[in-house]
Design an enzyme around this catalytic site. Sequence first.
Site, PDB file in Angstrom:
ATOM      1  N   SER A 255       2.499   6.845   0.932  1.00 49.07           N
ATOM      2  CA  SER A 255       1.614   5.958   1.689  1.00 49.07           C
ATOM      3  C   SER A 255       0.220   6.099   1.094  1.00 49.07           C
ATOM      4  O   SER A 255      -0.365   7.175   1.135  1.00 49.07           O
ATOM      5  CB  SER A 255       1.593   6.334   3.173  1.00 49.07           C
ATOM      6  N   ARG A 256      -0.287   5.007   0.516  1.00 46.23           N
ATOM      7  CA  ARG A 256      -1.556   5.093  -0.190  1.00 46.23           C
ATOM      8  C   ARG A 256      -2.762   5.130   0.747  1.00 46.23           C
ATOM      9  O   ARG A 256      -3.875   5.316   0.306  1.00 46.23           O
ATOM     10  CB  ARG A 256      -1.679   3.930  -1.185  1.00 46.23           C
ATOM     11  N   VAL A 257      -2.524   4.910   2.029  1.00 46.67           N
ATOM     12  CA  VAL A 257      -3.582   5.096   3.026  1.00 46.67           C
ATOM     13  C   VAL A 257      -3.513   6.520   3.550  1.00 46.67           C
ATOM     14  O   VAL A 257      -4.506   7.222   3.655  1.00 46.67           O
ATOM     15  CB  VAL A 257      -3.445   4.066   4.158  1.00 46.67           C
TER      16      VAL A 257
ATOM     17  N   ASP B 272       0.826  -1.214   0.000  1.00 43.51           N
ATOM     18  CA  ASP B 272       0.000   0.000   0.000  1.00 43.51           C
ATOM     19  C   ASP B 272       0.856   1.258   0.000  1.00 43.51           C
ATOM     20  O   ASP B 272       0.426   2.312   0.463  1.00 43.51           O
ATOM     21  CB  ASP B 272      -0.910   0.023   1.233  1.00 43.51           C
TER      22      ASP B 272
END
Length: 504
Positions: free
Chosen positions: A361-363, A336
């Site tokens: 950070s894809r979150v 992620d």
Amino acid sequence: MHDTWLSDAEDRLKQITLGPAAYQMGRVEEIGDGVAMISGLGNVRLDELLRFDGGQFGFAQVLDDDLIGCVLLDAATAIEAGDKVFGTEDVVRVPVGEALLGRIVDPLGRPLDGGDPITARHTMPIERAAPAIIDRDLVTEPVQTGLVVIDTLFPLGRGQRELIVGDHSTGKTTLAVDTIIAQKSSDMICIYIAIGQKSSSVRRAIDAMQKGGNFDRCIVVVASAAAPPGLQWIAPYAGFTMAEYFRDNGQDALVVIDDLSKHAATHREIALLTRQSPGREAFPGDVFYIHARLLERAAKLSGAKGGGSLTALPIAETDAGNLSAYIPTNLISITDGQIVLDAKLFHEGQKPAVDVGLSVSRVGGKTQAKVLRDVAKSLRLDYAQFLEMEMFTRFGGMPDAHVKRQLTRGARIRAILKQPQHLPMSLAEEVALVLAVQEGILDGLPPEEVATFRAALPDALADGAPEVRNAIAAGKDPSADDIALILSTITTLAGHILHPDDAS
């Protein structure tokens, strides 16, 4: 007393099944380099645990018509061609549970720390299915790493998979170990998995965790470079299984895999020894699958499943910063996001050497603590603008006053992103540090004095704003008055550093 003993004996006798017993038996045809080729086990299934006549174990990796490719989990020194091999009708299992906490074990759960044998109440297979989509929940709770550059720019969430990638000796292990140390006062269980690492490197990591963290809530799984290839191959799966026990019981676990590049090399070695067809760039075609099925097990479970989480921090090594190499490319597509460490920054002393342009950070902000998100909302943009301005001003010319202010502020941002190893910061300290640079309090300090400011910050907050510090640590959002108190405290601290003779 005699009647009771007799009754118990009769009950045990009734449970015994008398009659012939059938079992599978084969023989070793070839042995070498941690792999045995076995004949005569036609009914063995893939990944079945096999027992050799001398007590050693292995697992079936390749099933051909006439031979079984068995990867050894023990030393092969006492195994010879012609030895008997028995099927167990079971797969590789590891002990799980609280008995492992505070211990250093091999991937089979055998102690390596000289302590007592592990007496776990439960065992679980090392290969387990990843949680179904319907059993997962949104990743919304933060993992506080204690590293300003991560928590402010690339926040991590509980249940996330974040790759740590960089060249050799750029601080990848240190970053992961610091994250484990930062969980000293949190409720997370930490599992550190060392694959193919030198014993001295593993020892340093363990010493840092024991000295700075809460080692009683950690498990260290070690498959060193001297361990059989089979142990190195199963190590990440075994560590995930140990972590999943806590996740499935409603707790939060953090797993560091150090590193998957060496795991991929072990996989290639085993594949070639067992005569599997190689795939792209001489790697077996399923190397993507072995890592995907591993990292998919990291998840945040739904409330109906207990609400536990498993966060994964896999590590991968690059050559000359080549992020497009086969293994890093695979892992980037599985995870992620990635924290990219840059060798140039590392050698310039900017540690952690995080490349803020390539890291992501894809979150992201969905998991960041609200108080930190509020104070750091423009930090990344300000830093990116500073890096561009700094590059252009190197060509000469006199920047105007506005550009000079931006360069001054950017230099202070870079200074707060530097951090000594094994000294993670609390959330309140990170908030105060970011406030200091965003409000211009550090503009008057020389960049080299920012480290002095950082070192004095914990005591300053303890003396000047203890209630606010404790409230932030408890997860409460500070009020405007609380923020004002923090600003007053750090302004006083900066003044004392700038004019030490005036401190009274």
